[in-house]
Design an enzyme around this catalytic site. Structure first.
Site, PDB file in Angstrom:
ATOM      1  CB  CYS A   1      -8.569   4.928   3.202  1.00  0.00           C
ATOM      2  SG  CYS A   1      -8.629   4.322   4.883  1.00  0.00           S
TER       3      CYS A   1
ATOM      4  CE  LYS B   1     -10.248  10.228   5.230  1.00  0.00           C
ATOM      5  NZ  LYS B   1      -9.673   9.516   6.310  1.00  0.00           N
TER       6      LYS B   1
HETATM    7  N1  SAJ Z   1       0.845   3.650  -1.935  1.00  0.00           N
HETATM    8  C1  SAJ Z   1       1.569   3.685  -3.124  1.00  0.00           C
HETATM    9  N2  SAJ Z   1       2.398   4.741  -3.338  1.00  0.00           N
HETATM   10  C2  SAJ Z   1       2.545   5.749  -2.429  1.00  0.00           C
HETATM   11  C3  SAJ Z   1       1.813   5.706  -1.232  1.00  0.00           C
HETATM   12  C4  SAJ Z   1       0.962   4.644  -1.017  1.00  0.00           C
HETATM   13  O1  SAJ Z   1       1.463   2.795  -3.980  1.00  0.00           O
HETATM   14  O2  SAJ Z   1       3.331   6.665  -2.690  1.00  0.00           O
HETATM   15  C5  SAJ Z   1      -0.084   2.541  -1.687  1.00  0.00           C
HETATM   16  C6  SAJ Z   1       0.254   1.748  -0.430  1.00  0.00           C
HETATM   17  O3  SAJ Z   1       1.205   0.751  -0.690  1.00  0.00           O
HETATM   18  C7  SAJ Z   1      -1.093   1.201  -0.063  1.00  0.00           C
HETATM   19  C8  SAJ Z   1      -2.058   2.308  -0.488  1.00  0.00           C
HETATM   20  O4  SAJ Z   1      -1.347   3.096  -1.415  1.00  0.00           O
HETATM   21  O5  SAJ Z   1      -1.398   0.025  -0.776  1.00  0.00           O
HETATM   22  C9  SAJ Z   1      -2.574   3.182   0.612  1.00  0.00           C
HETATM   23  O6  SAJ Z   1      -1.572   3.441   1.571  1.00  0.00           O
HETATM   24  P1  SAJ Z   1      -1.341   4.869   2.246  1.00  0.00           P
HETATM   25  O7  SAJ Z   1      -0.224   4.710   3.187  1.00  0.00           O
HETATM   26  O8  SAJ Z   1      -1.213   5.918   1.227  1.00  0.00           O
HETATM   27  O9  SAJ Z   1      -2.707   5.207   2.953  1.00  0.00           O
HETATM   28  P2  SAJ Z   1      -3.662   4.516   4.036  1.00  0.00           P
HETATM   29  O10 SAJ Z   1      -4.793   3.890   3.273  1.00  0.00           O
HETATM   30  O11 SAJ Z   1      -2.947   3.688   5.006  1.00  0.00           O
HETATM   31  O12 SAJ Z   1      -4.171   5.823   4.802  1.00  0.00           O
HETATM   32  C10 SAJ Z   1      -4.790   6.884   4.073  1.00  0.00           C
HETATM   33  C11 SAJ Z   1      -4.184   8.225   4.530  1.00  0.00           C
HETATM   34  N3  SAJ Z   1      -4.619   9.301   3.663  1.00  0.00           N
HETATM   35  C12 SAJ Z   1      -3.746  10.192   3.137  1.00  0.00           C
HETATM   36  O13 SAJ Z   1      -2.565  10.149   3.317  1.00  0.00           O
HETATM   37  C13 SAJ Z   1      -4.345  11.292   2.321  1.00  0.00           C
HETATM   38  C14 SAJ Z   1      -4.594   8.505   5.966  1.00  0.00           C
HETATM   39  O14 SAJ Z   1      -4.163   9.793   6.371  1.00  0.00           O
HETATM   40  C15 SAJ Z   1      -6.122   8.401   6.112  1.00  0.00           C
HETATM   41  O15 SAJ Z   1      -6.535   8.639   7.438  1.00  0.00           O
HETATM   42  C16 SAJ Z   1      -6.523   6.998   5.720  1.00  0.00           C
HETATM   43  O16 SAJ Z   1      -6.180   6.816   4.344  1.00  0.00           O
HETATM   44  C17 SAJ Z   1      -8.013   6.842   5.941  1.00  0.00           C
HETATM   45  O17 SAJ Z   1      -8.401   6.205   6.932  1.00  0.00           O
HETATM   46  O18 SAJ Z   1      -8.795   7.423   5.176  1.00  0.00           O
END
Ligand code: SAJ
Length: 425
Positions: free
Chosen positions: A258, A204
């Site tokens: 996360c 995870k």
């Molecule tokens: N972000 C970027 N660039 C990207 C993707 C995201 O800058 O290409 C930023 C977003 O704007 C945000 C942050 O990253 O600030 C996180 O956003 P996210 O959509 O990537 O993730 P979370 O935190 O909403 O959810 C993640 C997910 N993990 C993965 O995709 C590996 C989700 O599946 C998990 O369940 C969750 O963390 C968790 O609870 O751990």
């Protein structure tokens, strides 16, 4: 077969999970230490925003399958879904996990299954949960079964992903893993893989770390794009045509509870080995300051007002935890800028700079600064704000605005990862 389930922690993960089980034939009692959240949920009111949660909560409460209170009850299985944040010094704070585990000990019965859903540093089940559970009179692994079943759902799409995503379930022994699988099969349609608890914990954390490192790479490429005057969004899109390339998107930083947190678990446990991981964290944490520096460069005078659009950590959610927007605003204020922010998803009075509309934020501002790509911002038109502004500048850090249309309307337009001032093109 689990008939009664007690879910400890009714936040972004615990509440949807509780609701999902309740609507799939499992009698659920949800517990939270937050009295107000418990009252709201029992009155079918939401204390968090999530697509599809309201109707599912209504159904679960109306059918009597979901009850809530501030105290655990006896059950066949317990799910712990509480926060596992990091402290100021970037070390894991596992007190919520420990306390939640301790809180169920008086309610345990022979044959119970205890599942940890929270994302945690590897060995938390072993080193934090088991010592608490050992305080009961039951033999761990024979009379009490324990596992880690980390959630993998993405806020905004929690219900689809709860059902469709595969799960990695790690038990302290095989029976624990098997029992957990049987429980989640109530609604999980994706494949379920079984392993040991420590491997599941690492899997995870590794998934989120992969994303953080990839985003750091995208952010570094954005800086390179600016240096070379290349539009990095196009470049990444083209690179991703390659079947084995999947570069993520740059932005003003990485937020949420996360991805901005979990990599630190590995840095803490294995500092000597976590070089790329540590550097990526620092790269992403440096993005808000990078954006604020650019604002200074583009506006040229810090005695001006900036209209910030987007406070939540990502699109179409209300969650402001670890939001890069807050860091950008702090950086801007430290430089002397006045900031007015607007976010249609975030509740009123969540941030001191918050105002009630885009128009109000833009009143007298020198720049519109986009920090979150909410759907409401994508269709934003220059005419909505142009007349009210002091100077016409827009800076899009998420590549979500039709900047050419703003240029036509007389704006100086800037895009993160594409350093050119597009005004004179
Ligand atoms: N972000 C970027 N660039 C990207 C993707 C995201 O800058 O290409 C930023 C977003 O704007 C945000 C942050 O990253 O600030 C996180 O956003 P996210 O959509 O990537 O993730 P979370 O935190 O909403 O959810 C993640 C997910 N993990 C993965 O995709 C590996 C989700 O599946 C998990 O369940 C969750 O963390 C968790 O609870 O751990």
């Amino acid at each position: 077969m689990t008939k009664n389930l007690c879910v400890i922690g009714l936040g972004y993960i615990g509440l949807p999970t509780a609701v999902m089980f309740a609507n799939h034939g499992v009698r659920v009692h949800g517990v939270d230490v937050n009295q107000r959240a418990v009252e709201m949920i029992s009155n079918k009111q939401l204390h968090i925003e999530e697509n599809g949660l309201q109707e599912r909560l209504d159904k679960a409460i109306d059918s009597g399958m979901l009850t809530v209170s501030t105290e655990p009850v006896e059950a066949d299985a317990f799910i712990v879904a509480v926060p596992s944040p990091i402290r100021e010094d970037r070390t894991a704070d596992l007190e919520y996990v420990r306390k939640a585990t301790a809180s169920i000990v008086p309610y345990l019965k022979k044959g119970n299954l205890i599942i940890l859903e929270s994302t945690v540093p590897p060995k938390t089940v072993e080193d934090v949960m088991l010592p608490e559970l050992e305080k009961s009179s039951f033999k761990i692994g024979e009379e009490l079964f324990v596992s880690h079943s980390p959630e993998r759902v993405i806020p905004g799409r929690i219900f689809e992903e709860l059902e469709q995503n595969g799960r990695i379930i790690g038990g302290i022994n095989e029976k624990s893993a098997e029992m957990t699988k049987e429980l989640y099969e109530a609604f999980v349609k994706g494949p379920i893989e079984l392993t040991d608890a420590t491997t599941a914990e690492l899997v995870k954390v590794m998934e989120n770390t992969y994303r953080d490192v990839n985003i750091a790479f995208a952010n570094e490429m954005a800086k390179i794009g600016e240096h070379l005057d290349v539009n990095i969004w196009d470049a990444i899109r083209f690179a991703n045509f390659h079947p084995r390339v999947n570069i993520h998107q740059p932005g003003p930083g990485v937020g949420g509870h996360c991805i901005a947190v979990d990599p630190w678990f590995l840095v803490e446990l294995a500092p000597e080995q976590s070089n790329i991981i540590h550097l990526s964290r620092k790269t992403n944490d440096g993005m808000p300051e990078f954006v604020a520096d650019r604002v200074m460069e583009f506006v040229g005078d810090s005695e001006r007002k900036i209209a910030v659009l987007g406070l939540s950590f990502k699109a179409d959610v209300d969650d402001m935890r670890q939001s890069p927007s807050i860091d950008v605003i702090n950086n801007l204020q430290e430089k002397g800028f006045t900031v007015a922010s607007f976010d249609p998803h975030v509740k009123d009075d969540s941030h001191p700079t918050q105002v009630k509309s885009i128009e109000e934020a833009a009143e007298g501002a020198a720049m519109v600064l986009i920090l979150t790509n909410h759907k409401e911002f994508k269709d934003l038109e220059p005419g909505q704000v142009a007349d009210a502004m002091d100077e016409k500048i827009i800076y899009d850090t998420k590549n979500c605005i039709d900047l050419p249309a703003w240029k036509v309307a007389g704006f100086r337009t800037y895009l993160l990862g594409d350093h050119k001032d597009n005004t004179n093109e």
